[in-house]
Write an enzyme that holds these catalytic residues in place. Structure first.
Site, PDB file in Angstrom:
ATOM      1  N   GLY A 170      50.379  50.192  39.293  1.00 48.16           N
ATOM      2  CA  GLY A 170      49.454  51.159  39.367  1.00 48.16           C
ATOM      3  C   GLY A 170      50.125  52.674  38.704  1.00 48.16           C
ATOM      4  O   GLY A 170      49.899  53.661  39.194  1.00 48.16           O
TER       5      GLY A 170
ATOM      6  N   LYS B  57      42.266  45.617  32.768  1.00 52.08           N
ATOM      7  CA  LYS B  57      43.492  46.106  33.226  1.00 52.08           C
ATOM      8  C   LYS B  57      43.516  47.563  32.916  1.00 52.08           C
ATOM      9  O   LYS B  57      44.774  48.492  32.586  1.00 52.08           O
ATOM     10  CB  LYS B  57      44.590  45.589  32.702  1.00 52.08           C
ATOM     11  CG  LYS B  57      44.602  43.875  32.816  1.00 52.08           C
ATOM     12  CD  LYS B  57      44.220  43.723  34.341  1.00 52.08           C
ATOM     13  CE  LYS B  57      45.149  43.841  35.267  1.00 52.08           C
ATOM     14  NZ  LYS B  57      44.600  43.378  36.879  1.00 52.08           N
TER      15      LYS B  57
ATOM     16  N   GLU C 205      47.008  51.929  49.887  1.00 52.53           N
ATOM     17  CA  GLU C 205      46.007  51.545  50.920  1.00 52.53           C
ATOM     18  C   GLU C 205      45.052  50.248  50.092  1.00 52.53           C
ATOM     19  O   GLU C 205      45.104  49.332  50.783  1.00 52.53           O
ATOM     20  CB  GLU C 205      44.950  52.618  50.874  1.00 52.53           C
ATOM     21  CG  GLU C 205      45.544  53.628  52.032  1.00 52.53           C
ATOM     22  CD  GLU C 205      45.152  53.164  53.247  1.00 52.53           C
ATOM     23  OE1 GLU C 205      44.200  52.356  53.652  1.00 52.53           O
ATOM     24  OE2 GLU C 205      45.854  53.518  54.300  1.00 52.53           O
ATOM     25  N   MET C 206      44.922  50.357  48.850  1.00 55.45           N
ATOM     26  CA  MET C 206      44.247  49.239  48.238  1.00 55.45           C
ATOM     27  C   MET C 206      45.067  47.950  48.285  1.00 55.45           C
ATOM     28  O   MET C 206      44.647  46.761  48.197  1.00 55.45           O
ATOM     29  CB  MET C 206      43.856  49.746  46.827  1.00 55.45           C
ATOM     30  CG  MET C 206      42.480  50.747  47.204  1.00 55.45           C
ATOM     31  SD  MET C 206      41.747  51.333  45.439  1.00 55.45           S
ATOM     32  CE  MET C 206      41.134  49.817  44.750  1.00 55.45           C
TER      33      MET C 206
ATOM     34  N   HIS D 110      33.207  44.057  31.627  1.00 54.76           N
ATOM     35  CA  HIS D 110      34.290  44.543  30.452  1.00 54.76           C
ATOM     36  C   HIS D 110      33.939  44.228  29.193  1.00 54.76           C
ATOM     37  O   HIS D 110      34.595  44.348  28.303  1.00 54.76           O
ATOM     38  CB  HIS D 110      35.657  43.583  30.776  1.00 54.76           C
ATOM     39  CG  HIS D 110      36.425  43.550  32.014  1.00 54.76           C
ATOM     40  ND1 HIS D 110      36.976  44.815  32.393  1.00 54.76           N
ATOM     41  CD2 HIS D 110      36.772  42.498  32.811  1.00 54.76           C
ATOM     42  CE1 HIS D 110      37.435  44.454  33.492  1.00 54.76           C
ATOM     43  NE2 HIS D 110      37.451  43.499  33.918  1.00 54.76           N
TER      44      HIS D 110
END
Length: 295
Positions: A259, A48, A231-232, A108
């Protein structure tokens, strides 16, 4: 909180000092014995921290700004997740072995658990980190929507686990400090989510140069446009809507949630924030890396 413990530790277990998903460590020999190639690129993050964002930026650089090539498949197929394993359903190692070079590898893992082959082959690596409070908030919502994971209960309970490193991939503090130490090697680029939010153009150019490509204004513009949060969030190849609902329930919380920087202010009550800050100070007192909790 006690009632959740047995269920919690049925799914997660201590592995070489790091709490891990037991499905991932069941076949650990496959991870450990993984053979890197010299032109592999590793993208490492604590969960994250902006993994999907930086992955899409890097993929765009590799594809020279060709948006259509970036939309050909879901990002979790284009950039396999090294240690991810769920019996035969998901197998990051298998995906990577079948990929042609140059491969981009998502992980990760802290440095001590990364396959030795990546260090031996002197592969380039990018580590993206994000301030601990925003990571904790984002991680909480993420765990809520992963259907195979136990419910993390209240946010305060989750933060207690986060501070003690009792969350998947263990201590945020240890993870960041270990990768910060590794970034003394010029083959490891250490980046901040907050820097990307502040000036994405500057950070994209930094990535292009690190990857030894030529930054053109046109390429940078295309990357910035294609990898904006909105956009994402609307792009099926990056928003994880291609992931089956029985694995990720985005009705509970969307994969691409906000975000932003500073969302922690909406979640940390005063007393919890003070405890967190004190604990943070103790954990990070000998580390020179500095984070911004807001812009």
């Amino acid at each position: 909180m006690e009632t959740s413990m047995p269920e919690y530790y049925e799914v997660f277990g201590e592995f070489r000092g790091v709490l891990m998903d037991k499905r991932f460590t069941k076949y650990w020999e496959d991870v450990e014995m993984f053979l890197a190639r010299p032109d592999d690129l590793v993208i490492a993050t604590y969960p994250k921290s902006g993994t999907t964002w930086i992955s899409e930026v890097v993929y765009m650089i590799y594809k020279e700004g060709d948006v259509e090539k970036c939309k050909e498949d879901a990002i979790f197929n284009r950039i396999p997740y090294l240690e991810c394993r769920n019996e035969d359903l998901i197998n990051g190692i298998k995906q990577l072995k079948e990929k042609e070079s140059p491969r981009i590898v998502k992980t990760h893992l802290p440095p001590k658990l990364l396959p030795a082959s990546f260090w031996e082959k002197n592969c380039k690596m990018i580590y993206l980190c994000r301030n601990a409070k925003d990571v904790a908030v984002s991680y909480y919502y993420f765990l809520l929507m992963i259907t195979s994971y136990p419910n993390p209960k209240s946010f305060s309970e989750f933060v207690e686990k986060f501070m003690q490193g009792q969350v998947p991939y263990g201590s945020w503090y240890d993870h960041v400090k270990a990768w910060w130490e590794k970034s003394k090697n010029s083959r490891v680029l250490f980046m901040f989510y907050e820097d990307m939010k502040e000036d994405i153009r500057r950070e994209v150019v930094k990535l292009i140069e690190f990857l030894e490509r030529k930054p053109s204004a046109e390429l940078v513009d295309r990357i910035i446009q294609h990898t904006s949060f909105q956009e994402m969030k609307n792009n099926p190849s990056t928003n994880y809507t291609m992931m089956p609902e029985e694995m990720m329930n985005q009705k509970v919380s969307p994969f691409m949630r906000k975000g932003i920087i500073g969302d922690w202010k909406n979640h940390f009550p005063e007393a919890l924030r003070e405890r967190f800050d004190e604990h943070y100070k103790q954990q990070m007192k000998d580390c020179t890396v500095k984070f911004r909790m807001e812009l």
